[in-house]
Motif scaffolding. Structure first.
Motif, PDB file in Angstrom:
ATOM      1  N   VAL A 165       0.684  -1.092   0.710  1.00 13.97           N
ATOM      2  CA  VAL A 165       0.076   0.225  -0.229  1.00 13.97           C
ATOM      3  C   VAL A 165       0.938   1.125  -0.065  1.00 13.97           C
ATOM      4  O   VAL A 165       2.248   1.258   0.241  1.00 13.97           O
ATOM      5  CB  VAL A 165      -1.301  -0.233   1.312  1.00 13.97           C
ATOM      6  N   VAL A 166       0.356   2.175  -0.610  1.00 15.12           N
ATOM      7  CA  VAL A 166       0.991   3.645  -0.418  1.00 15.12           C
ATOM      8  C   VAL A 166       0.958   5.061  -0.008  1.00 15.12           C
ATOM      9  O   VAL A 166      -0.562   4.739  -0.490  1.00 15.12           O
ATOM     10  CB  VAL A 166       1.260   3.867  -2.140  1.00 15.12           C
ATOM     11  N   ASP A 167       1.403   5.592   0.492  1.00  7.43           N
ATOM     12  CA  ASP A 167       0.485   7.193   1.291  1.00  7.43           C
ATOM     13  C   ASP A 167       1.291   7.497   0.056  1.00  7.43           C
ATOM     14  O   ASP A 167       2.343   8.752   0.610  1.00  7.43           O
ATOM     15  CB  ASP A 167       0.977   7.065   2.687  1.00  7.43           C
ATOM     16  N   SER A 168       1.149   8.147  -0.580  1.00  6.76           N
ATOM     17  CA  SER A 168       1.283   9.355  -1.539  1.00  6.76           C
ATOM     18  C   SER A 168       1.131  10.397  -0.770  1.00  6.76           C
ATOM     19  O   SER A 168       3.024  11.337  -0.956  1.00  6.76           O
ATOM     20  CB  SER A 168       0.440   9.843  -2.589  1.00  6.76           C
ATOM     21  N   GLY A 169       1.042  10.784  -0.162  1.00  7.80           N
ATOM     22  CA  GLY A 169       1.011  12.634   0.565  1.00  7.80           C
ATOM     23  C   GLY A 169       2.403  12.475   1.353  1.00  7.80           C
ATOM     24  O   GLY A 169       3.092  13.486   1.757  1.00  7.80           O
TER      25      GLY A 169
END
Length: 331
Positions: A250-254
């Motif tokens: 999973v990616v947290d782009s922020g």
């Protein structure tokens, strides 16, 4: 695909990632399989594979609601723009579409056994990876009309899907007799695009791929314990070590952080945290056999499902109480 055993109701434990203390225990259905978050409504959704149901958790109160879906539900995705929830019912060969406001549902039939779902909230298109025998396909659902269109992958099984909403490209992991790799679908024309990652027989894809739309990077978990980092603009590939048999990403782009759960019993699980700028890593301890994860980009909390909970023996002959580890990132 995660294999689920046991036929007893399970629970989700909410753990404070700073103090490692359990702050709530939330009852869900039989054999929880996948988890997703809608940060706009602060709702958490859990598919119950052997319970033919979807548990809706209110993130503010931890109160739950149970919604009936199809047979062997697992794959799960949320369109935050329309507040609709999509559930892949593998055994019944259909998709449950639920209104997140009313919990009312409709059922859509697809070709093959639906496994994974990805949503493009910008175009309101939903992509479902299905496999049947030696062939697989990706079904595109129009989020307005619920009309479906298919792309067939002959002699290849479609695995997980991920979408770059900025470039409108859909990335699909493929499993074939000659190996496995990544194919690219043009979201505008729904045709196969050139420049796919290609087959890599020495390092098969092992789980759910993910995309950071901001940096245009694609993250692919691989059997060797690595994550392939693909530059969406150039096609170049870098590899980052990420534990034993990573199963999902999973990616947290922020905050440009990538989370990779890995590990199986009899060892405790771990989450590798990748810095999206430098590809440097740190590790965090979680429960036994972490399988799936979801991120709330508003709170920067990551929810990791631990199939065997805290049981290192992971007794699959009977029900195993799972847990969810909640990681709160520095931001």
């Amino acid at each position: 695909m995660l294999q689920i055993w046991g036929d007893q109701p399970a629970t989700v434990s909410v753990i404070n990632g700073t103090t490692n203390s359990v702050i709530a225990t939330v009852p869900v259905g039989m054999s929880p399989c996948d988890i997703a978050v809608n940060p706009q409504t602060n709702k958490i959704y859990v598919t119950n594979r052997n319970g033919q149901s979807l548990t809706v958790i209110d993130g503010a109160t931890n109160n739950t609601t149970t919604v009936n879906v199809g047979d062997q539900p697992c794959g799960l995705a949320v369109n935050t723009a329309t507040n609709k929830v999509y559930v892949a019912n593998q055994a019944s060969g259909n998709i449950t579409v639920m209104d997140g406001s009313t919990n009312n549902t409709v059922t859509l039939t697809v070709t093959g056994g639906p496994l994974f779902i990805a949503v493009n909230s910008v175009t309101n298109k939903i992509y479902v990876a299905c496999s049947s025998g030696i062939e697989g396909n990706v079904t595109q659902i129009n989020g307005v009309t619920n009309e479906t269109t298919n792309i067939l992958f002959a002699e290849e099984n479609a695995g997980s899907t991920a979408i770059n909403s900025v470039t409108n490209k859909v990335y699909v992991s493929l499993f074939a007799y000659h190996g496995s790799g990544i194919s690219i679908i043009d979201g505008a024309t729904f045709t196969l695009a050139s420049g796919g990652y290609g087959a890599d027989t020495s390092d098969p894809v092992t789980g759910e791929i993910a995309i950071d739309a901001t940096s245009n990077k694609i993250y692919v978990p691989q059997m060797s314990g690595s994550v392939a980092v693909i530059d969406g603009a150039t096609g170049s590939v870098a590899k980052v070590k990420a534990g034993q048999g990573p199963s999902t990403i999973v990616v947290d782009s922020g905050i440009n952080r990538i989370y990779v759960p890995s590990g199986t019993a009899p060892s405790p699980g771990m989450v590798t945290v990748i810095n999206g700028v430098s590809n440097s890593t740190t590790t965090l301890a979680v429960g036994v056999s972490p399988t799936r994860a979801a991120v709330n980009p508003v709170t920067h909390r990551v929810y990791v499902t631990n199939y065997c909970g805290n049981d290192l023996s992971c007794n699959t002959d009977g029900p195993v109480e799972g847990t969810v580890t909640v990681i709160e990132a520095a931001h």
